[in-house]
Structures are given as structure tokens and as C-alpha cells.
Design a protein around this motif. Structure first.
Motif, PDB file in Angstrom:
ATOM      1  N   ARG A 133      28.673  45.100  39.850  1.00 42.69           N
ATOM      2  CA  ARG A 133      27.452  45.253  40.643  1.00 42.69           C
ATOM      3  C   ARG A 133      27.723  45.000  42.125  1.00 42.69           C
ATOM      4  O   ARG A 133      27.256  45.759  42.983  1.00 42.69           O
ATOM      5  N   MET A 134      28.452  43.925  42.442  1.00 39.63           N
ATOM      6  CA  MET A 134      28.764  43.640  43.848  1.00 39.63           C
ATOM      7  C   MET A 134      29.680  44.709  44.428  1.00 39.63           C
ATOM      8  O   MET A 134      29.525  45.119  45.593  1.00 39.63           O
ATOM      9  N   ARG A 135      30.619  45.182  43.607  1.00 43.63           N
ATOM     10  CA  ARG A 135      31.505  46.235  44.087  1.00 43.63           C
ATOM     11  C   ARG A 135      30.700  47.500  44.431  1.00 43.63           C
ATOM     12  O   ARG A 135      30.926  48.142  45.456  1.00 43.63           O
ATOM     13  N   LEU A 136      29.738  47.845  43.572  1.00 41.42           N
ATOM     14  CA  LEU A 136      28.894  49.008  43.834  1.00 41.42           C
ATOM     15  C   LEU A 136      28.041  48.786  45.080  1.00 41.42           C
ATOM     16  O   LEU A 136      27.883  49.698  45.909  1.00 41.42           O
ATOM     17  N   LYS A 137      27.504  47.589  45.246  1.00 35.26           N
ATOM     18  CA  LYS A 137      26.683  47.272  46.414  1.00 35.26           C
ATOM     19  C   LYS A 137      27.489  47.429  47.702  1.00 35.26           C
ATOM     20  O   LYS A 137      27.007  48.002  48.685  1.00 35.26           O
ATOM     21  N   LEU A 138      28.719  46.936  47.688  1.00 35.33           N
ATOM     22  CA  LEU A 138      29.574  47.064  48.871  1.00 35.33           C
ATOM     23  C   LEU A 138      29.924  48.520  49.139  1.00 35.33           C
ATOM     24  O   LEU A 138      29.937  48.966  50.296  1.00 35.33           O
ATOM     25  N   ARG A 139      30.207  49.264  48.087  1.00 35.89           N
ATOM     26  CA  ARG A 139      30.554  50.677  48.245  1.00 35.89           C
ATOM     27  C   ARG A 139      29.392  51.438  48.892  1.00 35.89           C
ATOM     28  O   ARG A 139      29.582  52.223  49.836  1.00 35.89           O
ATOM     29  N   ASP A 199      50.600  42.172  50.347  1.00 34.50           N
ATOM     30  CA  ASP A 199      51.285  41.380  49.325  1.00 34.50           C
ATOM     31  C   ASP A 199      51.274  39.883  49.612  1.00 34.50           C
ATOM     32  O   ASP A 199      51.835  39.101  48.847  1.00 34.50           O
ATOM     33  N   PHE A 200      50.630  39.466  50.697  1.00 33.21           N
ATOM     34  CA  PHE A 200      50.555  38.033  51.028  1.00 33.21           C
ATOM     35  C   PHE A 200      49.263  37.400  50.532  1.00 33.21           C
ATOM     36  O   PHE A 200      49.019  36.218  50.781  1.00 33.21           O
ATOM     37  N   ILE A 201      48.380  38.181  49.867  1.00 32.65           N
ATOM     38  CA  ILE A 201      47.140  37.604  49.360  1.00 32.65           C
ATOM     39  C   ILE A 201      47.283  37.318  47.859  1.00 32.65           C
ATOM     40  O   ILE A 201      48.126  37.893  47.166  1.00 32.65           O
ATOM     41  N   LYS A 202      46.455  36.423  47.373  1.00 28.67           N
ATOM     42  CA  LYS A 202      46.520  36.014  45.972  1.00 28.67           C
ATOM     43  C   LYS A 202      46.138  37.161  45.047  1.00 28.67           C
ATOM     44  O   LYS A 202      45.307  38.002  45.388  1.00 28.67           O
ATOM     45  N   ARG A 203      46.741  37.166  43.859  1.00 27.94           N
ATOM     46  CA  ARG A 203      46.513  38.242  42.895  1.00 27.94           C
ATOM     47  C   ARG A 203      45.601  37.833  41.746  1.00 27.94           C
ATOM     48  O   ARG A 203      45.033  38.693  41.066  1.00 27.94           O
ATOM     49  N   ASP A 204      45.506  36.534  41.489  1.00 22.65           N
ATOM     50  CA  ASP A 204      44.650  36.072  40.407  1.00 22.65           C
ATOM     51  C   ASP A 204      43.208  36.482  40.661  1.00 22.65           C
ATOM     52  O   ASP A 204      42.662  36.235  41.742  1.00 22.65           O
ATOM     53  N   ARG A 205      42.606  37.138  39.700  1.00 23.20           N
ATOM     54  CA  ARG A 205      41.208  37.586  39.739  1.00 23.20           C
ATOM     55  C   ARG A 205      40.951  38.672  40.777  1.00 23.20           C
ATOM     56  O   ARG A 205      39.799  39.041  41.017  1.00 23.20           O
ATOM     57  N   LEU A 206      41.996  39.210  41.398  1.00 23.07           N
ATOM     58  CA  LEU A 206      41.810  40.290  42.369  1.00 23.07           C
ATOM     59  C   LEU A 206      41.375  41.557  41.644  1.00 23.07           C
ATOM     60  O   LEU A 206      42.017  41.999  40.698  1.00 23.07           O
ATOM     61  N   GLU A 207      40.282  42.152  42.077  1.00 28.68           N
ATOM     62  CA  GLU A 207      39.736  43.337  41.424  1.00 28.68           C
ATOM     63  C   GLU A 207      39.906  44.610  42.247  1.00 28.68           C
ATOM     64  O   GLU A 207      39.379  45.657  41.887  1.00 28.68           O
ATOM     65  N   GLY A 208      40.617  44.513  43.342  1.00 23.45           N
ATOM     66  CA  GLY A 208      40.727  45.644  44.250  1.00 23.45           C
ATOM     67  C   GLY A 208      40.047  45.305  45.559  1.00 23.45           C
ATOM     68  O   GLY A 208      39.944  44.130  45.947  1.00 23.45           O
ATOM     69  N   GLY A 209      39.577  46.324  46.268  1.00 26.41           N
ATOM     70  CA  GLY A 209      38.914  46.048  47.529  1.00 26.41           C
ATOM     71  C   GLY A 209      38.571  47.311  48.285  1.00 26.41           C
ATOM     72  O   GLY A 209      38.632  48.427  47.750  1.00 26.41           O
ATOM     73  N   PHE A 210      38.212  47.143  49.531  1.00 31.57           N
ATOM     74  CA  PHE A 210      37.863  48.254  50.422  1.00 31.57           C
ATOM     75  C   PHE A 210      38.532  48.053  51.764  1.00 31.57           C
ATOM     76  O   PHE A 210      38.892  46.930  52.137  1.00 31.57           O
ATOM     77  N   THR A 211      38.672  49.138  52.502  1.00 31.85           N
ATOM     78  CA  THR A 211      38.993  49.056  53.917  1.00 31.85           C
ATOM     79  C   THR A 211      37.983  49.904  54.687  1.00 31.85           C
ATOM     80  O   THR A 211      37.428  50.866  54.154  1.00 31.85           O
ATOM     81  N   TYR A 212      37.741  49.507  55.933  1.00 34.66           N
ATOM     82  CA  TYR A 212      36.834  50.276  56.802  1.00 34.66           C
ATOM     83  C   TYR A 212      37.233  50.035  58.249  1.00 34.66           C
ATOM     84  O   TYR A 212      38.052  49.149  58.551  1.00 34.66           O
ATOM     85  N   GLY A 213      36.670  50.809  59.147  1.00 34.42           N
ATOM     86  CA  GLY A 213      37.066  50.737  60.538  1.00 34.42           C
ATOM     87  C   GLY A 213      36.010  50.140  61.453  1.00 34.42           C
ATOM     88  O   GLY A 213      34.812  50.388  61.293  1.00 34.42           O
ATOM     89  N   ASP A 214      36.456  49.335  62.405  1.00 33.66           N
ATOM     90  CA  ASP A 214      35.630  48.842  63.504  1.00 33.66           C
ATOM     91  C   ASP A 214      36.526  48.703  64.724  1.00 33.66           C
ATOM     92  O   ASP A 214      37.608  49.296  64.763  1.00 33.66           O
ATOM     93  N   CYS A 215      36.132  47.929  65.713  1.00 38.73           N
ATOM     94  CA  CYS A 215      36.916  47.794  66.938  1.00 38.73           C
ATOM     95  C   CYS A 215      36.947  46.347  67.399  1.00 38.73           C
ATOM     96  O   CYS A 215      36.131  45.526  66.976  1.00 38.73           O
ATOM     97  N   GLN A 216      37.896  46.045  68.292  1.00 37.83           N
ATOM     98  CA  GLN A 216      37.982  44.713  68.863  1.00 37.83           C
ATOM     99  C   GLN A 216      38.220  44.802  70.364  1.00 37.83           C
ATOM    100  O   GLN A 216      38.521  45.876  70.903  1.00 37.83           O
TER     101      GLN A 216
END
Length: 544
Positions: free
Chosen positions: A119-125, A157-174
Motif C-alpha cells: 500500500r505504501m509503495r503504491l502511494k509513493l508511486r 551497495d552501501f545500504i542495508k539489505r534486510d527487509r529492503l523491498e526496492g525503492g524509487f528514484t526521482y529528480g530535483d535540484c540543489q
């Protein structure tokens, strides 16, 4: 109108013309030299108003140099259905990217998902799809992507893998928030504004039911000036209410504050930023690459009391480190890894609600005759808000506001011609003169077209190409340039805002002494003054 801007070796010198504050009556007095005050002064001067702007500290010395350094739409505000706020900010993000490619850079964000469920994954998508749709085809960035668990592990590869379900990327600026604001101040100066930093408003002056100016103390010279103005704009953030209540007891302007803390941490092995879900509605934590370090922030907690007392507390530090360590696999940061800390106050109109649930909406308060107050808002959308403020001032003065002059105007330091061609040309020249590539690329962003003046200085004196501190992409020549051209009054101005050295490096005393010697020669400091400036950075020292 007399143009109070010096010229030297092809670049503007930001100068303090204090005497001009007491000469005649200004159409508009702007109080506060953060991003809102800078945009307001710049816009008003371009429309032909006679403008003065004063700042009690240095330019951007308050909240405008203690942000997350982002130019973004505010993805999290979609959760509160603040579609208008997000739309406005995304339009400005796109505009600023075009008007100031040297000042606003693309930044990719990753959102790792740990045990959030479908549900949260769908909400974020859906939120990211909407974010891209609002930005429309004008966006200068690629749209979002959905990453599987395997792709997230491969890419980060520097982030934890336990319970990792995937993720998203998106663009912004700094951006560099302090230099962004400084560039606008330079533009305002060039348009005829009288701009004075280190000038405190002792009191607003009131006459016959209206604010008619202010009494200001020049903190560098110890003199007091009476400024006369037809209209006054309070853009002083946390200080607006205090200033107005002193002049008009019982003022209707009521504001509240939220404290935001950032930590400066070691670099992570990625050029992408991270948005971390905290599990608390409306709250996120960012990991943002910046000047060879990582910005970890921010908190969002209520603050009451004197704005000068806002500090990073142990609880703030623990909160941020815990959220970062919940994701990082190869390192577990402790307080010993903290390189720097900074704290800012966000200002809102006083209304109920947790600070995280209060979107960064801007308000133009009209609490008394002859004065308006700019309250709240986002760094990204400050330009369009300031334009509305100047529209109001023009109408009050009986002047035709006309079209907004900043909407299509390139930033003052934007290189002329094709930006990428300029980048390559100045990079090639930098390498020939002995600058390392990382420093040269960073200087392009810090100075824009003024970088060419710095290069001419280095050509005449090659030792200026050396790094000031080995681990930071900043050269000795920048100390000379900033001290000479950028209204530096003390070492804090130079080493914190013109260059963020005290944020991103632990400076040895010997290096601080060198900075004091460089600045002191240009600004004509005595030996005693140089020692005092070193103490302001390092604490007590012994000997000259």
C-alpha cells in the motif's frame, strides 16, 4: 539614479555605502537580507523604485544559509494535498534552472523502502507520478523510476539489505543557499539598491498611523542612521514580530517557529541523495551530497523563545543519526563522525498544528500602515512571492507595477552564451593554470562568470591555485577574491558563507591564521584585529 557599485578588473565590487542610507527618502526599505529580502530588493530596484536593504548580520546569515540546500517542489507536501504549493515550487525550480544553471544543479534522489508493504509503495508511486505530471514537459530532469530490490542493492551497495523491498528514484535540484542570496544582493546593488550588511534595526519609526522608516545602527562603525521610507517590507523571518511589536504595541502579526537541524557528515560513495521515510507522518530525513560531504537533515520541531538561542541539541543529533544508521550498512555514524552542525528557524503564521503538517505556504501580512511582513514560504519559490510583495508596494505608492522583471532575467553571474561551452572553456583554462579539476568545477558553480576574474588573479599569482585545505575543493585565491569583492566584514562572513569551510572542514588554527592574514591585508586589519578574528573561529589563541 546614482549607481553605487564599484568596478574592478571587470567585476562588480559589493560595497557598503552607509552614508547613502540617510540621504533623502526611499520608496522601499527592506529589513532582512535573506533570500526573501534579497529577491524583494532586487525586484523593486529593477522596477525603478529607490530601495535600501539592511541586514543585522551578514547576507543569508539566518535561515537562508541553514537550509537543506535544495531547489525542489516538496514531494512530501502532496501527502497533505498542497497541490498549488508544489505546482508553484516546481515551476520555479524549472525557471531557476534555466535562469541560473551555475547556481541550480540537478540532483537525483533515491527512496529505499524497508518493510513498508504494497500500500505504501503504491502511494509513493502515485505521488511520484503526480510530481512528474505537475512538473510537466518543461522539467529539466528525468522522471521517476521504480527500482526492484535487486537493482537497489546493485546501485547502492552501501545500504542495508534486510527487509529492503526496492525503492524509487526521482529528480530535483540543489544549490548553495548563501551564495544564491549573495548573487541576488549583487544584482540589487547593480540595479541601484543601497545594501548594507551588519546594520541592525534599532527600531521602526512610526508617525500618524504608519511606519515611515527605521533607526539603524551600523555595527561595523558604531554609527546610527535615520532611514526615511515611504514603505517598509519586513523580511526578517523570526525577527519580524519583535520589530513590529516594539513599534506598534499590540500588533496583529503573530508567528511561530519550527527548528530545523542539519549535520554535516562524511561523504557516501554516491552522487545521489536519499530521502528516508521516518515512519512519522509528514517527516522525512535527507542524505544529500554537498561539497564533498553529506548533509543529514532535517528536524522539524516547535521552538519558542529568543531566535538567537536556537541550537542543535543532543536529542536532535541522535534523531538524525539513528535514521541514517537504520539504512547505512558499511558505516554506523556516531557523534564523533559529525563534521559540522547548523540550525535554522522556519517561520509560520501562528496557527494550530504540528510543524511537519504545516506546508511552507507564504503569507503577505499587512499589520499596520506603511508596512508589510513576508511570513513563511519556501526558498525555491521566494522569487514569485517577492514579486507579489513588490506588486503590492507599487500599488500602495500609486505606481504601475508592470510585468515582473525577474521572471525572465538571467541571474547576475550567469555566464553569457552557451553554458556548456563556457564550462569547458573555463575548465580547460583552469587546468592549464594549475587548479585541480574538482576545485575548478566547484568554482564554476560558486562564481559563475566572475570565475574568469579569479582565473586572471591565479594567472598573475600561480600559488593562489593551491587548495586552502587539502580535503576541500576551494583554493587560496578564493579567499583573496571574496575578501576583495564580496562585502566581507569578518572571518565568519568569509569562512562560513562566502565559502562554507567551517561547515565542511575542521580547520587547523594555522589555516585560520592564513585566512586572517589574507583577508586582513585586503581589509586593512591590524594585528590585534587579525588575532580577534582567529579567536572568533578557533577560540582563544596565544601570540600574534
Amino acid at each position: 539614479m546614482r549607481r553605487l557599485v564599484g568596478r574592478a578588473t571587470g567585476t562588480c565590487v559589493l560595497k557598503r555605502h552607509v552614508d547613502a542610507l540617510g540621504a533623502g527618502t526611499f520608496d522601499l526599505l527592506v529589513v532582512g537580507g535573506g533570500v526573501y529580502g534579497a529577491w524583494t530588493a532586487y525586484d523593486a530596484a529593477l522596477r525603478g523604485l529607490r530601495v535600501a536593504i539592511v541586514e543585522q548580520g551578514d547576507w543569508a546569515s539566518g535561515t537562508s544559509s541553514t537550509s537543506s540546500k535544495l531547489i525542489h517542489g516538496g514531494l512530501r507536501y502532496l501527502e497533505y494535498h498542497k497541490f498549488g504549493l508544489v505546482r508553484k515550487a516546481l515551476r520555479e525550480r524549472n525557471r531557476l534552472r534555466q535562469l541560473a544553471p551555475h547556481r541550480v544543479q540537478r540532483l537525483r534522489f533515491a527512496i529505499p523502502l524497508y518493510g513498508v508493504g504494497w500500500r505504501m509503495r503504491l502511494k509513493l508511486r502515485l505521488g511520484l507520478i503526480l510530481y512528474d505530471m505537475i512538473a510537466r514537459a518543461q522539467r529539466p530532469l528525468h522522471g521517476h523510476e521504480s527500482l526492484s530490490r535487486q537493482r537497489m542493492k546493485q546501485k547502492y551497495d552501501f545500504i542495508k539489505r534486510d527487509r529492503l523491498e526496492g525503492g524509487f528514484t526521482y529528480g530535483d535540484c540543489q544549490t548553495d543557499d548563501a551564495r544564491f542570496t549573495l548573487e541576488l544582493i549583487d544584482g540589487a546593488l547593480h540595479a541601484g539598491t543601497i545594501a548594507i550588511n551588519h546594520a541592525s534595526v534599532l527600531r521602526l519609526t512610526e508617525d500618524r498611523g504608519a511606519i515611515v522608516g527605521a533607526v539603524v545602527e551600523d555595527r561595523l562603525e558604531g554609527t546610527t542612521i535615520q532611514i526615511k521610507a515611504k514603505f517598509t517590507a519586513l523580511c526578517a523571518g523570526a525577527w519580524n514580530q519583535t520589530l513590529l511589536e516594539a513599534a506598534v504595541p499590540g500588533s496583529t502579526l503573530k508567528t511561530r517557529f519550527s527548528k530545523g537541524v542539519h549535520l554535516v557528515m562524511p561523504a557516501l560513495p554516491t552522487s545521489d541523495a536519499f530521502l528516508l521515510l521516518t515512519g512519522e507522518r509528514g517527516r522525512v530525513v535527507f542524505l544529500i551530497p554537498w561539497n564533498g560531504r553529506t548533509l543529514l537533515g532535517t528536524t522539524d520541531t516547535p521552538f519558542e523563545g529568543d531566535p538567537r538561542n536556537a541550537r542543535c541539541l543532543a536529542a536532535d543529533e541522535t534523531y538524525l543519526l539513528d535514521h541514517a544508521n537504520a539504512v547505512l550498512k558499511d558505516v554506523q555514524w556516531t557523534e564523533n563522525d559529525v563534521i559540522g552542525r547548523y540550525t535554522g528557524l522556519r517561520t509560520f503564521m501562528d496557527k494550530a498544528g504540528d510543524p511537519s503538517s504545516l506546508a511552507r505556504e507564504w503569507s503577505l501580512a499587512k499589520p499596520y500602515g506603511g508596512v508589510v511582513a513576508s511570513v513563511g514560504g519556501k526558498y525555491t519559490s521566494a522569487r514569485v512571492d517577492a514579486a507579489k510583495l513588490v506588486d503590492h508596494v507599487c500599488n500602495e505608492l500609486g505606481r504601475d507595477p508592470g510585468p515582473c522583471p525577474t521572471a525572465q532575467r538571467p541571474f547576475p553571474w550567469r555566464p553569457e552564451g552557451r553554458y556548456r561551452s563556457w564550462q569547458q572553456r573555463t575548465l580547460d583554462q583552469s587546468l592549464r593554470l594549475g587548479l585541480d579539476e574538482e576545485t575548478a568545477l566547484a568554482c564554476q558553480l560558486r562564481y559563475g562568470r566572475r570565475f574568469e576574474v579569479l582565473l586572471r588573479m591565479i594567472e598573475k599569482m600561480p600559488r593562489l591555485a593551491r587548495r586552502f585545505v587539502p580535503e576541500t575543493p576551494m583554493c587560496i585565491g578564493e579567499l583573496v577574491f571574496c575578501s576583495r569583492y564580496e562585502m566581507v566584514a569578518n572571518l565568519q562572513d568569509l569562512l562560513r558563507r562566502r565559502l562554507p569551510l567551517t561547515l565542511i572542514a575542521t580547520l587547523p588554527e594555522q589555516r585560520v591564521r592564513l585566512a586572517a592574514a589574507v583577508a586582513g591585508k585586503i581589509l586593512r586589519w591590524s594585528n590585534e584585529r587579525q588575532i580577534a578574528e582567529v579567536r572568533s573561529i578557533c577560540g582563544e589563541i596565544s601570540g600574534p
